[in-house]
Design an enzyme around this catalytic site. Structure first.
Site, PDB file in Angstrom:
ATOM      1  N   CYS A  54      17.607  26.370  17.518  1.00 34.18           N
ATOM      2  CA  CYS A  54      16.895  27.643  17.319  1.00 34.18           C
ATOM      3  C   CYS A  54      17.812  28.842  17.105  1.00 34.18           C
ATOM      4  O   CYS A  54      17.806  29.443  16.028  1.00 34.18           O
ATOM      5  CB  CYS A  54      15.974  27.904  18.514  1.00 34.18           C
ATOM      6  SG  CYS A  54      14.617  26.728  18.660  1.00 34.18           S
TER       7      CYS A  54
ATOM      8  N   LYS B  57      22.805  22.094  25.870  1.00 31.03           N
ATOM      9  CA  LYS B  57      22.375  22.616  27.164  1.00 31.03           C
ATOM     10  C   LYS B  57      21.861  21.455  27.996  1.00 31.03           C
ATOM     11  O   LYS B  57      21.592  20.369  27.463  1.00 31.03           O
ATOM     12  CB  LYS B  57      21.275  23.672  26.993  1.00 31.03           C
ATOM     13  CG  LYS B  57      20.003  23.130  26.346  1.00 31.03           C
ATOM     14  CD  LYS B  57      18.918  24.190  26.226  1.00 31.03           C
ATOM     15  CE  LYS B  57      18.232  24.452  27.528  1.00 31.03           C
ATOM     16  NZ  LYS B  57      17.033  25.304  27.397  1.00 31.03           N
TER      17      LYS B  57
ATOM     18  N   LYS C  92      20.205  29.020  13.806  1.00 30.47           N
ATOM     19  CA  LYS C  92      19.519  29.123  12.515  1.00 30.47           C
ATOM     20  C   LYS C  92      18.644  30.370  12.432  1.00 30.47           C
ATOM     21  O   LYS C  92      18.507  30.970  11.364  1.00 30.47           O
ATOM     22  CB  LYS C  92      18.708  27.863  12.227  1.00 30.47           C
ATOM     23  CG  LYS C  92      17.396  27.717  12.962  1.00 30.47           C
ATOM     24  CD  LYS C  92      16.621  26.496  12.492  1.00 30.47           C
ATOM     25  CE  LYS C  92      15.292  26.363  13.228  1.00 30.47           C
ATOM     26  NZ  LYS C  92      14.360  27.456  12.914  1.00 30.47           N
TER      27      LYS C  92
ATOM     28  N   LEU D 106       9.205  27.452  23.254  1.00 29.27           N
ATOM     29  CA  LEU D 106       9.506  26.327  24.136  1.00 29.27           C
ATOM     30  C   LEU D 106      11.010  26.188  24.320  1.00 29.27           C
ATOM     31  O   LEU D 106      11.756  26.132  23.345  1.00 29.27           O
ATOM     32  CB  LEU D 106       8.946  25.025  23.547  1.00 29.27           C
ATOM     33  CG  LEU D 106       7.450  25.012  23.212  1.00 29.27           C
ATOM     34  CD1 LEU D 106       7.086  23.688  22.551  1.00 29.27           C
ATOM     35  CD2 LEU D 106       6.606  25.243  24.458  1.00 29.27           C
TER      36      LEU D 106
ATOM     37  N   LYS E 179       8.875  36.108  16.666  1.00 31.15           N
ATOM     38  CA  LYS E 179       9.649  34.909  17.023  1.00 31.15           C
ATOM     39  C   LYS E 179      11.132  35.101  16.717  1.00 31.15           C
ATOM     40  O   LYS E 179      12.000  34.803  17.548  1.00 31.15           O
ATOM     41  CB  LYS E 179       9.094  33.707  16.258  1.00 31.15           C
ATOM     42  CG  LYS E 179       9.957  32.449  16.314  1.00 31.15           C
ATOM     43  CD  LYS E 179      10.062  31.877  17.711  1.00 31.15           C
ATOM     44  CE  LYS E 179      10.829  30.556  17.682  1.00 31.15           C
ATOM     45  NZ  LYS E 179      10.921  29.936  18.997  1.00 31.15           N
TER      46      LYS E 179
ATOM     47  N   ASN F 131      14.317  35.436  19.612  1.00 34.05           N
ATOM     48  CA  ASN F 131      15.491  34.567  19.671  1.00 34.05           C
ATOM     49  C   ASN F 131      16.780  35.329  19.409  1.00 34.05           C
ATOM     50  O   ASN F 131      17.815  35.075  20.039  1.00 34.05           O
ATOM     51  CB  ASN F 131      15.344  33.417  18.668  1.00 34.05           C
ATOM     52  CG  ASN F 131      14.523  32.267  19.232  1.00 34.05           C
ATOM     53  OD1 ASN F 131      14.144  32.276  20.388  1.00 34.05           O
ATOM     54  ND2 ASN F 131      14.238  31.279  18.410  1.00 34.05           N
TER      55      ASN F 131
ATOM     56  N   PHE G  50      19.886  35.173  30.748  1.00 33.28           N
ATOM     57  CA  PHE G  50      20.706  35.124  29.541  1.00 33.28           C
ATOM     58  C   PHE G  50      21.930  36.045  29.617  1.00 33.28           C
ATOM     59  O   PHE G  50      22.403  36.543  28.595  1.00 33.28           O
ATOM     60  CB  PHE G  50      19.871  35.444  28.293  1.00 33.28           C
ATOM     61  CG  PHE G  50      18.913  34.347  27.932  1.00 33.28           C
ATOM     62  CD1 PHE G  50      19.272  33.355  27.025  1.00 33.28           C
ATOM     63  CD2 PHE G  50      17.670  34.267  28.522  1.00 33.28           C
ATOM     64  CE1 PHE G  50      18.411  32.323  26.711  1.00 33.28           C
ATOM     65  CE2 PHE G  50      16.789  33.240  28.225  1.00 33.28           C
ATOM     66  CZ  PHE G  50      17.162  32.265  27.309  1.00 33.28           C
ATOM     67  N   ILE G  51      22.461  36.255  30.814  1.00 38.93           N
ATOM     68  CA  ILE G  51      23.711  37.015  30.936  1.00 38.93           C
ATOM     69  C   ILE G  51      24.797  36.156  31.588  1.00 38.93           C
ATOM     70  O   ILE G  51      25.732  36.676  32.183  1.00 38.93           O
ATOM     71  CB  ILE G  51      23.509  38.335  31.701  1.00 38.93           C
ATOM     72  CG1 ILE G  51      23.020  38.086  33.135  1.00 38.93           C
ATOM     73  CG2 ILE G  51      22.551  39.256  30.957  1.00 38.93           C
ATOM     74  CD1 ILE G  51      23.069  39.336  34.021  1.00 38.93           C
TER      75      ILE G  51
ATOM     76  N   GLY H  57      29.722  31.806  28.905  1.00 41.43           N
ATOM     77  CA  GLY H  57      30.013  30.396  28.727  1.00 41.43           C
ATOM     78  C   GLY H  57      30.837  30.154  27.478  1.00 41.43           C
ATOM     79  O   GLY H  57      31.558  31.041  26.999  1.00 41.43           O
TER      80      GLY H  57
END
Length: 467
Positions: free
Chosen positions: A266, A327, A269, A156, A210, A214, A255-256, A259
């Protein structure tokens, strides 16, 4: 189905509410009494678009309840989700105490067969620990109740969690038996009618999936951020580079975006936990360490740019900050880039005026009280109040209200017209045409610092220099 969700935090609340929306009877259990009282009144502990009305409507329909203990439920559940927090421990590993405590409570409660689902992000092998703990508790009660432990990691995104739950890219299920597989299929078929995107695998494989997912996303972010630093040094615009590589189907556009660093509950960690798993198994996590190191450095790029403009001592300088959450679409400030920026500015005697559309209450509770009492940090009621008599504006979080600022009004309000764009949201030419100095991330800007007033500022800026 009768479903129990242990943990009414971000994952648990979204999961429980969405399953109730699909017609199931859901009980969310949380040991925090104040949280449960508030939830029973329709007051949520988090901000997530669309979640509050969904919680209220499902409570009104009798499909969603909130209680403090498993024993307060009306029915024995067929499925129990463990959705408690797994924060980083002091050594970087994931702290499992809440998960294992939930397993103990389950073993002390269940009487009939049910499926226990690890929804929390847990290291490889935790499902086995959960199984052992539940079995031990049942043995104490002299019961031979059957159960299965399944891994079903969540994917999520904060700010888009309801859509992610209802229209998932995929569903990962680490399965233990044919019986639990049938129950999980029945549970998820309403939102995934074409089952080819429901992936059944070994429980350990699901647990690992998972973390790797990430870590891969964090790697893409850190890689582009590192390239942005290189582009800045070489006079290259990273945004054009991004367009060029994003058009390659093997890379894609997700995700490119460069920033000022990633944050949230998430990625930071989970990268640490995966590093810890690697080290415990004799693997040197070279790439993961680089990902974390780059993210640490990237959160200091904006303070470094401020130093280039104003010098090290910021006494008498006022900085406006737009965006506090890590975000858009959430009030979550955990590991947010804004925290590093504000702490750095205050340590150098700057005054900070900050605004966020959603995260202000979190900021007031989270940030040190002395920052407010000293008068050096002020949270404003309006986004433009943050730039009044400011020497610079720093965009940290790309909320929609910040997309098209009134540059003409801002120019009149600010002492010095400087914008530092931490998310490359603005068109540099448009900002410069409004007679602002513009500094982005990896925009390849050349800077002229002139001490003799020899050059025409307009001519210099027209040549795409900062003057």
């Amino acid at each position: 189905m009768n479903i129990t969700v242990i943990g009414a935090g971000y994952v648990g609340l979204v999961t429980g509410t969405c399953f109730a929306e699909l017609g199931n009877h859901v009980t969310c259990v949380d040991v925090n009494a104040e949280k449960i009282i508030n939830l029973q009144k329709g007051i949520l502990p988090i901000y997530e678009p669309g979640l509050e009305p969904m919680v209220i409507s499902n409570m009104a329909e009798g499909r969603l309840r909130f209680v403090n203990a498993l024993t307060e439920q009306e029915h024995q559940p067929q499925v129990i989700f463990i959705a408690v927090g797994t924060p980083s421990d002091t050594d970087g590993s994931a702290d499992m105490k809440f998960v294992l405590n939930a397993a103990k409570n389950i073993g002390a409660y269940i009487n009939d067969y049910c499926v226990i689902v690890d929804k929390s992000t847990v290291p490889v092998g935790v499902a086995e620990q959960v199984t052992d703990i539940i079995s031990a508790e049942l043995k104490k009660r002299h019961l031979d109740t059957k159960f299965d432990v399944v891994s079903n990691p969540e994917f999520l995104r904060e700010g888009a969690a309801i859509d992610d739950f209802m229209r998932p890219d995929r569903i990962i299920i680490g399965n233990a038996s044919k019986k639990s597989k049938a129950i999980m299929l029945e549970l998820y078929t309403p939102i995934m009618r074409t089952t080819e995107k429901i992936y059944f695998m070994n429980v350990k494989d699901a647990e690992m999936t998972k973390y790797v997912a990430n870590a891969m996303l964090a790697t893409k972010i850190s890689f582009m951020n590192e390239m942005s630093v290189l582009c800045d040094r070489m006079g290259v615009d990273i945004e054009n580079v991004r367009l060029g590589i994003g058009s390659d189907a093997r890379i894609g556009n997700s995700f490119i975006y460069p920033g000022c660093g990633y944050g949230g509950s998430c990625f930071p960690k989970d990268v640490k936990a995966l590093m810890h798993m690697a080290e415990n198994n004799g693997v040197d996590p070279l790439i993961l360490r680089a990902v974390e190191d780059r993210n640490y450095a990237q959160k200091r790029v904006l303070p470094e740019k401020i130093t280039q403009i104003f010098g090290e001592d910021l006494t008498g300088i006022t900085i406006g900050v737009w965006g506090l959450s890590f975000k858009p679409g959430t009030d979550d400030m955990r590991e947010a880039s804004s925290l590093v920026l504000i702490e750095n500015l205050l340590s150098r005697n700057a005054k900070v005026q900050a605004y966020d559309p959603v995260a202000m209450p979190v900021a007031r509770n989270m940030l040190p009280s002395e920052w407010f009492s000293s008068g050096r940090l002020h949270l404003t009621e309006h986004q433009y109040e943050a730039v009044e008599q400011a020497d610079a504006l720093v965009l940290v979080t790309e909320w929609k209200p910040f997309c098209y600022p009134d540059l003409t009004a801002m120019k009149k309000m600010m002492r010095r017209a400087v914008i530092l764009d931490g998310r490359n949201q603005y068109d540099p030419k448009q900002v410069r045409d409004a007679e602002f100095e513009y500094y982005g991330i990896g925009r390849g800007q050349a800077i002229i610092l002139e001490g003799c007033n020899q050059y025409d500022p307009k001519q210099v800026r027209d040549a795409e220099f900062e003057y």
